[in-house]
Design a protein around this motif. Structure first.
Motif, PDB file in Angstrom:
ATOM      1  N   UNK A   1       0.826  -1.210   0.000  1.00 54.28           N
ATOM      2  CA  UNK A   1       0.000   0.000   0.000  1.00 54.28           C
ATOM      3  C   UNK A   1       0.863   1.265   0.000  1.00 54.28           C
ATOM      4  N   UNK A   2       1.989   1.267   0.767  1.00 55.92           N
ATOM      5  CA  UNK A   2       2.864   2.436   0.775  1.00 55.92           C
ATOM      6  C   UNK A   2       3.486   2.659  -0.609  1.00 55.92           C
ATOM      7  N   UNK A   3       3.952   1.583  -1.216  1.00 60.38           N
ATOM      8  CA  UNK A   3       4.557   1.699  -2.556  1.00 60.38           C
ATOM      9  C   UNK A   3       3.550   2.193  -3.586  1.00 60.38           C
TER      10      UNK A   3
ATOM     11  N   UNK B   1       1.353   6.459  -7.133  1.00 62.85           N
ATOM     12  CA  UNK B   1       0.242   7.306  -7.580  1.00 62.85           C
ATOM     13  C   UNK B   1       0.554   8.774  -7.390  1.00 62.85           C
ATOM     14  N   UNK B   2       1.200   9.137  -6.293  1.00 62.10           N
ATOM     15  CA  UNK B   2       1.566  10.537  -6.062  1.00 62.10           C
ATOM     16  C   UNK B   2       2.561  11.021  -7.103  1.00 62.10           C
ATOM     17  N   UNK B   3       3.519  10.155  -7.454  1.00 63.37           N
ATOM     18  CA  UNK B   3       4.504  10.540  -8.461  1.00 63.37           C
ATOM     19  C   UNK B   3       3.844  10.742  -9.822  1.00 63.37           C
ATOM     20  N   UNK B   4       2.916   9.873 -10.157  1.00 63.73           N
ATOM     21  CA  UNK B   4       2.233  10.009 -11.445  1.00 63.73           C
ATOM     22  C   UNK B   4       1.402  11.284 -11.508  1.00 63.73           C
TER      23      UNK B   4
ATOM     24  N   UNK C   1       3.645  16.214 -15.388  1.00 61.53           N
ATOM     25  CA  UNK C   1       2.766  16.906 -16.335  1.00 61.53           C
ATOM     26  C   UNK C   1       2.123  15.893 -17.273  1.00 61.53           C
ATOM     27  N   UNK C   2       0.879  16.120 -17.580  1.00 60.20           N
ATOM     28  CA  UNK C   2       0.146  15.182 -18.436  1.00 60.20           C
ATOM     29  C   UNK C   2       0.725  15.208 -19.845  1.00 60.20           C
ATOM     30  N   UNK C   3       1.052  14.050 -20.333  1.00 55.40           N
ATOM     31  CA  UNK C   3       1.591  13.951 -21.697  1.00 55.40           C
ATOM     32  C   UNK C   3       0.470  14.151 -22.693  1.00 55.40           C
ATOM     33  N   UNK C   4       0.759  14.843 -23.779  1.00 54.69           N
ATOM     34  CA  UNK C   4      -0.307  15.040 -24.779  1.00 54.69           C
ATOM     35  C   UNK C   4      -0.752  13.705 -25.348  1.00 54.69           C
ATOM     36  N   UNK C   5      -2.059  13.604 -25.561  1.00 54.89           N
ATOM     37  CA  UNK C   5      -2.607  12.365 -26.099  1.00 54.89           C
ATOM     38  C   UNK C   5      -2.161  12.187 -27.547  1.00 54.89           C
ATOM     39  N   UNK C   6      -1.794  10.972 -27.865  1.00 55.51           N
ATOM     40  CA  UNK C   6      -1.413  10.658 -29.231  1.00 55.51           C
ATOM     41  C   UNK C   6      -2.670  10.263 -29.996  1.00 55.51           C
TER      42      UNK C   6
END
Length: 574
Positions: A207-209, A214-217, A221-226
């Protein structure tokens, strides 16, 4: 206000037979899906009742038919309950409010929700709702990992179960593949407590991992959708012409369109008639039209090119394979007008096809009129005479078409041939003398000069002037004199002035310039299809030759060139 009783009519029909159930299903789905009937409880219950009597292909076809029509939530639920092949078209195109999605998502199967995860047009809150089902949708039941032959193992105790609660032991079994044992269910054999403690530590570490990941993701910045390129795609159709495979774009709106039948309704997906004709002939085609309705990324007009595919071993026809590219504004413009030469060739071919049967009709009529094959009643002889006269008039119109085609063929070429006006008018006057005598009129030629010539195709020029003079003589009355005055106007132009007969005195210039003015009823040889038609044809031919026809109150003036080439703007005027 008009009352739409379509729904009542459908509900009152017979739904007990398979055919009746299929018909009712299609009609109810269409009425509700297109907003023509309310999705009330009674109608939805009726759909659920007859669903079992409707074959899956029929249900799938009705789902595709309303996929882009924004069906209401109740109807979407009916399809969502069905097998995935039936539900997929509706789920791919359904447009619902976030509150409706919140009600629908828990009722869907994991497969149904996976279809929605591939959509790019859903609101952010709907995407978040789908993400919340991840722990359920993405857990796979692991295989049996414990040997059933192990001592003391009961089959039911060794079978893996999917998580059904928040119990630590059950969740751990689902995550780490540890089967639930009696020790985890409450029994505490020697050494069991340490095993449980170790398992709980592993759960906490996991659960910690996961939280850190999830916090790192979320911090990235959101990558532009291909996005998938939507300006072209490849496709294949089977032997019946139905598109079965698409690559390069979302295929839901394209699969099922037929190349074998042109779309007959505006706004309905389909191909144009040229594609259907090429498919029937098993012939290649290029840059023909495909229209895709709806709001998908494939919606719009496409230019498609394809060719037939045959089996290499048997030679059997397998279908068509081709490509499509999105049509731009220039491609959607009206197709170019065929060149003048092509039009003229087609017109001359039509003249040939008309002249042959018309001559045959005239010949048979003459055989009947002269009783060549035996005695004929007087009534039939009169009918044969009428047919012969009318076919003669029709042949005159056909000759006019041939003249126009001849002139179109040489349009834009130098007018090298020179036609003597004196010789031509003498021939025309001689040919029309019997008609003038019949009408009680005379033809008078003035100003003839052996040096005056007209530049142009000799046959076309003679047909033009002969047709004009014949029209005037046919409209003449007793004691009318139709004078023709010839004069040169400048070094490159000639003018012919024809007296206007009394038979045309009551017709306005506007009437004579259209096909609506007919010749006098008592004219034995009235111009074919009316005086207006003949004069309009003459005016067009004169214009093609570089001249013109002016209809005045007392006379008709025809101007033609003597040695110039036809103006460029006139040859491209059509």
């Amino acid at each position: 206000m008009r009352f739409d009783d379509s729904l009542e009519t459908v509900l009152s029909g017979d739904m007990t037979s398979p055919i009746g159930a299929q018909l009712a299903w299609r009609q109810l789905v269409d009425l509700i899906g297109r907003g023509r009937a309310p999705a009330n409880d009674d109608v939805i219950a009726r759909l659920r009742m007859i669903r079992g009597s409707v074959p899956p292909p029929v249900r799938t076809a009705s789902a595709r038919a309303i996929a882009d029509e924004a069906p209401p939530l109740a109807l979407v639920m009916v399809f969502a309950e069905d097998e995935i092949a039936v539900a997929a078209p509706v789920l791919r195109g359904a447009q619902l409010a976030p509150a409706d999605w919140a009600e629908l998502l828990p009722l869907l199967s994991p497969t149904g929700r996976s279809i929605l995860r591939h959509r790019r047009d859903l609101a952010g809150e709907v995407v978040a709702m789908l993400a919340s089902f991840g722990s359920v949708d993405f857990v796979l039941a692991p295989p049996e990992t414990v040997d059933r032959a192990e001592e003391g193992a009961a089959p039911d105790e060794r079978t893996m179960r999917c998580p059904a609660s928040d119990d630590a032991g059950t969740v751990a079994g689902a995550i780490f593949g540890v089967a639930e044992t009696p020790a985890q269910a409450g029994e505490n054999p020697p050494g069991g407590s340490s095993d449980i403690a170790e398992m709980l530590k592993r759960i906490a570490a996991y659960q910690r991992t996961r939280a850190a990941t999830l916090a790192e993701r979320s911090a990235r910045p959101a990558a532009p959708e291909q996005s998938v390129p939507s300006d072209q795609f490849d496709f294949e159709a089977d032997a019946s012409g139905t598109i079965r495979w698409v690559d390069g774009i979302a295929r839901a709106a394209l699969v099922g369109i037929s190349l074998a039948q042109a779309s007959s309704e505006e706004g309905v997906s389909g191909v144009d008639g040229a594609v259907a004709e090429a498919f029937r002939a098993r012939a290649d085609f290029q840059d023909l039209r495909l229209f895709v309705a709806g709001r998908s990324e494939a919606a719009g007009t496409w230019q498609i090119s394809a060719g037939p595919v045959f089996d290499g071993s048997t030679g059997g026809f397998n279908g068509f394979r081709g490509t499509a590219s999105r049509a731009d504004a220039d491609d959607l413009a009206a197709p170019p007008v065929p060149n003048a030469s092509a039009v003229a060739d087609a017109l001359r071919q039509l003249v040939h096809e008309l002249r042959t049967p018309t001559n045959a009709i005239a010949g048979f009529a003459e055989m009947i009129e002269t009783e060549m094959l035996g005695p004929v009643a007087e009534t039939y002889r009169e009918h044969a005479t009428d047919i012969r006269h009318q076919t003669a008039d029709l042949l005159g119109a056909i000759e006019d078409m041939d003249t126009a085609a001849r002139e179109e063929t040489v349009a834009g070429q130098p007018l090298g041939e020179r036609v003597s006006v004196t010789d031509m008018l003498d021939r025309i006057a001689t040919d029309l003398a019997p008609l003038a005598t019949l009408r009680g009129a005379t033809i008078a030629l003035h100003g003839l000069d052996e040096t005056l010539c007209i530049a142009g195709d000799g046959r076309v020029v003679e047909r033009l002037i002969g047709r004009l003079l014949a029209t005037l003589v046919a409209a003449a009355r007793a004691r009318d004199q139709i004078g023709v005055v010839v004069s040169a106007i400048g070094p490159d132009r000639i003018r012919l002035v024809f007296d206007r007969p009394r038979g045309l005195a009551s017709d306005t210039d506007e009437d004579l310039a259209t096909t609506s003015a007919d010749a006098p009823d008592d004219a034995d040889s009235a111009p074919t299809l009316g005086t207006g038609f003949a004069l309009r044809l003459i005016a067009n031919l004169a214009s093609e030759l570089g001249g013109g026809l002016d209809i005045g109150r007392e006379a008709l003036t025809l101007q033609l060139p003597t040695r110039t080439t036809r103006p460029r703007e006139q040859t491209s005027r059509r």
